[in-house]
Enzyme design. Structure first.
Site, mmCIF file in Angstrom:
data_model
loop_
_atom_site.group_PDB
_atom_site.id
_atom_site.type_symbol
_atom_site.label_atom_id
_atom_site.label_comp_id
_atom_site.label_asym_id
_atom_site.label_seq_id
_atom_site.Cartn_x
_atom_site.Cartn_y
_atom_site.Cartn_z
ATOM 1 N N HIS A 45 0.833 -1.194 0.000
ATOM 2 C CA HIS A 45 0.000 0.000 0.000
ATOM 3 C C HIS A 45 0.874 1.253 0.000
ATOM 4 O O HIS A 45 1.633 1.504 0.926
ATOM 5 C CB HIS A 45 -0.939 0.038 1.206
ATOM 6 C CG HIS A 45 -1.829 1.248 1.175
ATOM 7 N ND1 HIS A 45 -3.024 1.271 0.498
ATOM 8 C CD2 HIS A 45 -1.660 2.488 1.705
ATOM 9 C CE1 HIS A 45 -3.560 2.470 0.619
ATOM 10 N NE2 HIS A 45 -2.756 3.222 1.344
ATOM 11 N N HIS A 99 -1.850 3.565 -8.276
ATOM 12 C CA HIS A 99 -2.270 2.680 -9.360
ATOM 13 C C HIS A 99 -2.062 3.356 -10.692
ATOM 14 O O HIS A 99 -1.994 4.579 -10.789
ATOM 15 C CB HIS A 99 -3.735 2.245 -9.197
ATOM 16 C CG HIS A 99 -4.725 3.359 -9.166
ATOM 17 N ND1 HIS A 99 -4.916 4.182 -8.081
ATOM 18 C CD2 HIS A 99 -5.603 3.778 -10.112
ATOM 19 C CE1 HIS A 99 -5.870 5.068 -8.342
ATOM 20 N NE2 HIS A 99 -6.298 4.849 -9.588
#
Length: 113
Positions: A45, A99
């Site tokens: 993350h 992303h």
């Protein structure tokens, strides 16, 4: 953690996976903006590009290798494709897990607004 992409990576939320290895997960976007629209995310993350450091930057290079591989496999490499990452809400980032969008399969416009 209440991160949508972390839940997708863990399998808690289903996705249509197109690629996975030890550090990267790629899946089809549920609201595609092009005939081919894949999201490529690091399994670690990172909230955005602002979290990239010398210690974790190798995953970004790997993501671009995966993007090129997927573009070939999905048949968009020859005609062209786009890789996009938004950083921050004002830039259009809606999921705060780093992303990259792989987009192709049609002529993409030049509008970057």
């Amino acid at each position: 953690m209440d991160c949508l992409f972390c839940k997708i990576i863990s399998g808690e939320i289903p996705s249509k996976k197109v690629y996975e290895d030890e550090s990267v997960y790629a899946f089809y976007d549920i609201n595609p903006m092009a005939p081919v629209h894949v999201l490529i995310v690091p399994k670690q993350h990172l909230s955005s590009m602002n979290d990239i450091t010398a210690e974790n930057s190798a995953v970004v290079s790997h993501i671009f290798e995966v993007a090129a591989q997927l573009a070939r496999e999905l048949g968009i490499a020859e005609d062209g494709y786009r890789v996009v990452s938004n950083c921050g809400a004002a830039a259009g980032q809606t999921v705060f897990h780093l992303h990259f969008h792989l987009l192709g399969g049609k002529k993409l416009g030049l509008n970057m607004a």
